[in-house]
Design an enzyme around this catalytic site. Structure first.
Site, short mmCIF file in Angstrom:
data_model
loop_
_atom_site.label_atom_id
_atom_site.label_comp_id
_atom_site.label_asym_id
_atom_site.label_seq_id
_atom_site.Cartn_x
_atom_site.Cartn_y
_atom_site.Cartn_z
N LYS A 13 0.84 -1.21 0.00
CA LYS A 13 0.00 0.00 0.00
C LYS A 13 0.87 1.26 0.00
CE LYS A 13 -2.33 -0.76 3.85
NZ LYS A 13 -1.95 -2.03 4.42
N ARG A 88 -10.83 0.58 8.09
CA ARG A 88 -10.40 -0.80 8.30
C ARG A 88 -11.46 -1.60 9.04
NH1 ARG A 88 -4.48 0.38 8.39
NH2 ARG A 88 -3.23 -1.42 8.84
N ARG A 127 11.31 -5.45 5.57
CA ARG A 127 10.96 -4.07 5.23
C ARG A 127 11.69 -3.07 6.13
NH1 ARG A 127 4.73 -2.41 4.72
NH2 ARG A 127 4.56 -2.93 6.93
N ARG A 160 10.12 -1.25 11.56
CA ARG A 160 8.95 -0.98 12.41
C ARG A 160 8.82 -2.05 13.49
NH1 ARG A 160 3.92 0.07 8.47
NH2 ARG A 160 2.95 -1.04 10.17
N ARG A 171 -1.86 -9.12 13.02
CA ARG A 171 -2.38 -8.11 12.09
C ARG A 171 -3.16 -8.75 10.97
NH1 ARG A 171 3.09 -5.25 10.85
NH2 ARG A 171 1.98 -3.71 9.59
P1 AMP Z 1 -0.29 0.41 8.82
O1 AMP Z 1 0.87 1.35 8.74
O2 AMP Z 1 -1.42 0.81 7.91
O3 AMP Z 1 0.11 -1.04 8.64
O4 AMP Z 1 -0.88 0.54 10.31
C1 AMP Z 1 -0.08 0.23 11.43
C2 AMP Z 1 -0.95 0.10 12.66
O5 AMP Z 1 -1.63 1.34 12.92
C3 AMP Z 1 -2.08 -0.94 12.56
O6 AMP Z 1 -1.62 -2.25 12.83
C4 AMP Z 1 -3.04 -0.41 13.62
O7 AMP Z 1 -2.58 -0.70 14.92
C5 AMP Z 1 -2.94 1.10 13.43
N1 AMP Z 1 -3.91 1.57 12.42
C6 AMP Z 1 -3.65 2.12 11.20
N2 AMP Z 1 -4.79 2.43 10.56
C7 AMP Z 1 -5.81 2.07 11.37
C8 AMP Z 1 -7.22 2.10 11.26
N3 AMP Z 1 -7.85 2.58 10.16
N4 AMP Z 1 -7.96 1.65 12.31
C9 AMP Z 1 -7.38 1.20 13.43
N5 AMP Z 1 -6.04 1.09 13.59
C10 AMP Z 1 -5.25 1.53 12.57
#
Ligand code: AMP
Length: 216
Positions: A13, A88, A127, A160, A171
């Site tokens: 993404k 999400r 990553r 990360r 996740r």
């Molecule tokens: P990402 O960078 O999109 O993989 O997001 C990393 C983490 O941020 C996720 O595993 C969640 O803990 C939190 N997060 C990001 N976007 C959302 C969302 N729309 N709703 C809830 N938690 C989120």
């Protein structure tokens, strides 16, 4: 242009989002990046989000929806938005119907990046991310020129804390359980475009670009 990009952790993404914003000049709004910045800045939002993120869990809807609502009020969103990682959950998707209607910018397309789950483990654990400019690397498939240093801005790269095999399992489980109803919601509205993201970056980008060019 008002776009959502969806896909499991490691589906690419972030990489596709960078290409979309370079080509189409719309703000890239990544809820994950917003939470990570809040954690780095030590804000109250960051402290709340960290409790969930460190476990690989989703941040509660109330917190996430409020953050996105505020972000979409900013001037740059007059040009539209590319929302990455939001909505999400079905609750977020329903709230977003209202938010996007209120600003007169309903979603035009949902890019759904699909990937073989077996590929995700190596993508995620290898990553590396530049927290300053957002550039994304992979230690074997796309290494930086100098180990640990961003090619673009010279900042140090991070791994990360949630990019581990253990967190990936949590996740992915949450992704399947919570995000499937969101995709079904947008499928019912005929907005979903599936893109096979297990292919190389340029091939995936060609497909995404074609879809977006047709929306104009
Ligand atoms: P990402 O960078 O999109 O993989 O997001 C990393 C983490 O941020 C996720 O595993 C969640 O803990 C939190 N997060 C990001 N976007 C959302 C969302 N729309 N709703 C809830 N938690 C989120």
């Amino acid at each position: 242009m008002n776009i959502l990009i969806m896909g499991a952790a490691g589906s690419g993404k972030g990489t596709m989002s960078k290409k979309i914003l370079e080509r189409y000049d719309i703000p890239h709004i990544s809820t994950g990046n917003m939470f990570r910045s809040a954690i780095t800045e030590g804000t109250e939002l960051g402290r709340s989000a960290k409790l969930y993120m460190d476990q690989g869990h989703l941040v509660p809807d109330e917190i996430t929806i409020a953050m996105v609502r505020e972000r979409l009020k900013k001037d740059d969103c007059q040009r539209g938005y590319l929302l990455d990682g939001f909505p999400r959950t079905l609750g977020q998707a329903i709230a977003f119907e209202w938010i996007s209607a209120a600003i007169g910018k309903p979603v035009q397309a949902v890019i759904n990046l699909t990937v073989n789950l077996d590929d995700l483990a190596s993508r995620i654990t290898g990553r590396r991310l530049c927290q300053k400019c957002g550039a994304i690397y992979h230690i074997t498939h796309q290494p930086p020129k100098v180990d640990g240093i961003c090619d673009v801005c010279g900042n140090g790269l991070i791994h990360r804390s949630d990019d581990t095999i253990e967190q990936l399992a949590v996740r992915l489980r949450e992704h399947v359980i919570m995000t499937r109803p969101v995709l079904d919601h947008y499928r019912n509205l005929n907005l979903v475009y599936n893109v096979d993201a297990s292919r190389d970056i340029e091939t995936v980008w060609q497909d995404v670009d074609k879809i977006l060019a047709n929306l104009r």
